[in-house]
Design an enzyme around this catalytic site. Sequence first.
Site, PDB file in Angstrom:
ATOM      1  N   HIS A   1      14.812  44.280 -18.479  1.00 18.49           N
ATOM      2  CA  HIS A   1      13.840  43.690 -17.557  1.00 18.49           C
ATOM      3  C   HIS A   1      14.125  44.255 -16.172  1.00 18.49           C
ATOM      4  O   HIS A   1      15.214  44.090 -15.632  1.00 18.49           O
ATOM      5  CB  HIS A   1      13.953  42.163 -17.537  1.00 18.49           C
ATOM      6  CG  HIS A   1      12.936  41.517 -16.638  1.00 18.49           C
ATOM      7  ND1 HIS A   1      11.723  41.050 -17.103  1.00 18.49           N
ATOM      8  CD2 HIS A   1      12.936  41.287 -15.297  1.00 18.49           C
ATOM      9  CE1 HIS A   1      11.027  40.544 -16.101  1.00 18.49           C
ATOM     10  NE2 HIS A   1      11.733  40.678 -14.995  1.00 18.49           N
ATOM     11  N   CYS A   2      13.136  44.924 -15.609  1.00 17.42           N
ATOM     12  CA  CYS A   2      13.309  45.589 -14.315  1.00 17.42           C
ATOM     13  C   CYS A   2      12.665  44.753 -13.216  1.00 17.42           C
ATOM     14  O   CYS A   2      11.439  44.575 -13.210  1.00 17.42           O
ATOM     15  CB  CYS A   2      12.685  46.983 -14.353  1.00 17.42           C
ATOM     16  SG  CYS A   2      12.837  47.887 -12.788  1.00 17.42           S
TER      17      CYS A   2
END
Length: 256
Positions: free
Chosen positions: A119-120
């Site tokens: 998850h960025c």
Amino acid sequence: MRPRLHFVVDPMGWLCVGLVCGVWLYNTFLVPQLVLLPHYQEGHIPWAMVACYYVASALCVAALFRASTADPGHLAVDPHIPHSEREHWELCSKCNLMRPKRSHHCSRCGHCVRRMDHHCPWINNCVGEDNHWLFLQLCFYTQVLSLFTLVLDFCQYYYFQPLTSLNQEEFTTRHELALLRLSALSGLVMFGGMSSLFYTQMTGILSVSTKLSDRHHRPWQWMLAEVCGTRWKLLWFIPFRSRQPLQASQHLRTHV
């Protein structure tokens, strides 16, 4: 069919995306206004350099928008599981949904994502099967734009001829901080960070082929084609399209 926009409700992610957009706006409007366009108007640089800069900027922001708003590969609540593939599915202990192997549950989004990488927060979205190629494009075009900005900052002070339409002493006093320090610093940080991230992503993708048996071994071009959803290499660099899984990748997915 038009792609459906996907948004994650996360104030921290919105802040990170806002910071990225701020750096992009700074390098897209301030640097050309003070360096690129004045030198072009006085004939110091060709029009092709100006066009390339704005093309790189447009592709960078397009990849950012697409990567931030594309569905990374969320699983349906009641997925259709072919009988021949049921052994490659498992039950998620967090959301109690069936998912294919190599899927992961994102605690930030609250969903399982197919082939989730991470998850960025800088795109406020997961990086999964359906938007991994867009994330790679974002890393690549950010490197190009950052390097272009660093070259312009360097040339402004050490290579370009002085602008006859400006008072050089006044220009240096007013804009040296913006050009030489902030722009160069942001360019170095973005180029260094994105280069490291891009190298890590490419290494992870290409290393999959080395983990396969000799019978199912595929060249690196095939692995990138599977991620990008097309064997046309030119389309790997175009964010204005939709991704379609390769038909030949069905058997390989069960081995990764």
